[in-house]
Structure formats: C-alpha cells, structure tokens
Enzyme design. Structure first.
Site: not given
Length: 316
Positions: A218, A220
């Site tokens: 995930e 970011d």
C-alpha cells in the site's frame, strides 16, 4: 482508466473495499459478491495478479458483527470468522493471486502486542489469527487452489517489536502446518521519515529467510502541503528506497523474495491521505492538476520508481 489499464506500469491490483467484510457478508450467513465480481470483471482483462483484500480485520465490519443482537461467545464468533474466511476463499478461488487473510492484527502500543480494539481479539483472543489462516488453508486444500495466503500490516517495514511479532506469527503458523505464503508491508510513509533502503531490505530478508514472500502492498509517501522542491526531492528518494529494497532483497535458501510493489492509489485525486491527515497529501506517483477526469501528470517519483525497478542509481 487508460493509465489504470496500462500493463507497462501495472500488472497487479488490489480492491480497496469491495471484498471487505461489510461488502461481502452484509447479513450473517448471507454473502453478496456483486461488488467484488464487478471489480474483477473490470480488472481481469488487464491485470495478471489480483491481491484480494481482506478477509479478517477489525474495521469495516458489518453492523451485525460489531453490534450483535445476542452477545458473542468465543464459539459463536469463531464460527462466524471461520465461515466468512472459508466461503470467500472458496468462492473467488484462483481468480485471486493472493488473499490478505488477516489485516493489521498487531498494536502500535505496546508495539507487537495483539490489538485489543479488535472485536476478534476481544472475544476470541490471539487464536483468531491462526483460526482465520486455518479457514483459508482448508478452503485452499479442499478446492485444490493455488491462491497464496498473506498477513498484511503497517509498521513492520523495518526492524522493531511489531516486525518481530509478525515474524513470530509466520513461524507459529508454519509450525502448525497452517498455510502462510507471504507478508505484506503496507508502507504508508511520511516524506523524510521513510526507513532507509538498507533497513527495509534487511527487514524483508529477515522475513524471506522464514520461507515466505514479501510484498509492498500500500505504498504512498505523504508530505505537508503545498509541496516544495525540497520535499519533492526527498519524496523521490523515499519512493526509490522502498522499491529498490524490494528489488534488492536477496532470496533465502528457497525461491522466495520480494515479489511486488503496489501503490495505494496511483493518483492523488482519489488518495485517502488528505481526508485522514489534514494538510497532508501528494503521496502518489500521479496528480490531476485539473481535478477528477482530467489529464494525468507524472510526478518526479515515477522516474524514481522506474530507476529503482531497472537497477539504475538514485537520481538526486
């Protein structure tokens, strides 16, 4: 959809919400796969790998789980957990490359303890985690499936109590002949606070040595808005370090390694960051200066990711 379907950039995809508990079992024993099936019909033509997400988590549960008409006992909630995990793995079968079987079981404080804010932990105790993996394992074995089973969490991207707890879980499951094929590192980072490439790679290799794959699930890297030349430059380095760590992670005695990197979303327009961390954002590889449904613009981090994937030196 043009960029999303670009197989040069993306071979792998994860559904954000359509396979979670609230969406797939809105009433006890009544399964609704319509949203998930729609997602699969859209992504299957262009995506080689679908990371199905997730079977058991403390959040985004159906109200009948969190507010039962009759208080749960260990036995009754265990039956719910097992039935949910077994049915989803069986239904989707090998349409899923992998499943995040349990998501975020460990607490931040004290780091590495099981998270007692989870209803599964409150009623069943730590055994709920092996129970979920056992249900998924049974579905895989009964259906002769190839789907891989993962544990997924944040805060385990570098060495520490939480990472150690996840490694212990892997060893415990393997000792009980319960299937676990990999561990997902969420990797929601803050610019300038991302672990170094060497720290991430060493941590990946510690998991790989246990006989599992690892995936960045995930990724970011958020920053304070508006971005500056300095923060954007650092962001390139942070993305590079995570992707390069995956590329460089050495295989153990077997064939395991870091097998992929997933960004969480790929364009700022739909990122979860600004609504969760007010005043922060800009955490993905693309932006849309004109807003939704306008032209995508690549950020400098795209080139940083590409350099890491190709083995090129960091461009700073």
């Amino acid at each position: 959809m043009t960029e999303f379907n670009n197989t040069h950039d993306f071979e792998e995809v994860t559904p954000a919400n359509t396979m979670k508990f609230f969406a797939t079992e809105p009433e006890q024993g009544v399964f609704d796969y319509s949203g998930a099936e729609t997602f699969l019909s859209i992504v299957t033509p262009t995506k080689k790998y679908i990371r199905c997400h997730n079977l058991i988590w403390k959040s985004q549960l159906s109200s009948w789980v969190t507010s039962p008409a009759v208080p749960w006992t260990n036995a009754t909630l265990s039956a719910v957990l097992y039935n949910h995990a077994y049915n989803l793995v069986s239904h989707f079968g090998d349409a899923c490359y992998s499943w995040d079987v349990v998501n975020e079981a460990f607490a931040d404080s004290p780091a590495g303890a099981y998270d007692n804010s989870s209803i599964w932990e409150q009623i069943i105790g730590p055994e709920y985690v092996p129970m979920a993996f056992q249900a998924a394992t049974d579905a895989v074995r009964d259906g002769n499936l190839s789907v891989k089973l993962y544990y997924n969490d944040y805060g385990i991207e570098s060495a520490g109590a939480k990472s150690t707890a996840a490694q212990t879980l892997v060893s415990q499951l393997k000792a009980r002949d319960i299937q676990i094929d990999g561990v997902g590192f969420e990797s929601h980072f803050i610019v300038g606070e991302t672990p170094s490439q060497s720290a991430q790679q060493a941590n990946m290799e510690a998991f790989i040595a246990l006989g599992v794959d690892v995936v960045v699930t995930e990724l970011d890297v958020r920053l304070s808005l508006p971005p500056t030349v300095a923060t954007e430059t650092q962001q390139v380095a942070d993305f590079y370090n995570t992707v390069a760590a995956c590329v460089g992670a050495k295989k153990g005695t077997g064939s395991h390694g870091c097998v992929g990197v997933v960004v969480w979303d790929f364009v700022d327009t739909y990122s979860w960051i600004p609504t969760t961390f007010v005043g922060q954002g800009y955490g993905t590889p693309w932006l849309q200066p004109g807003g939704a449904n306008t032209t995508l613009v690549k950020k400098a981090v795209y080139d940083g990711i590409l350099e890491a994937l190709t083995g090129a030196p960091e461009a700073l």
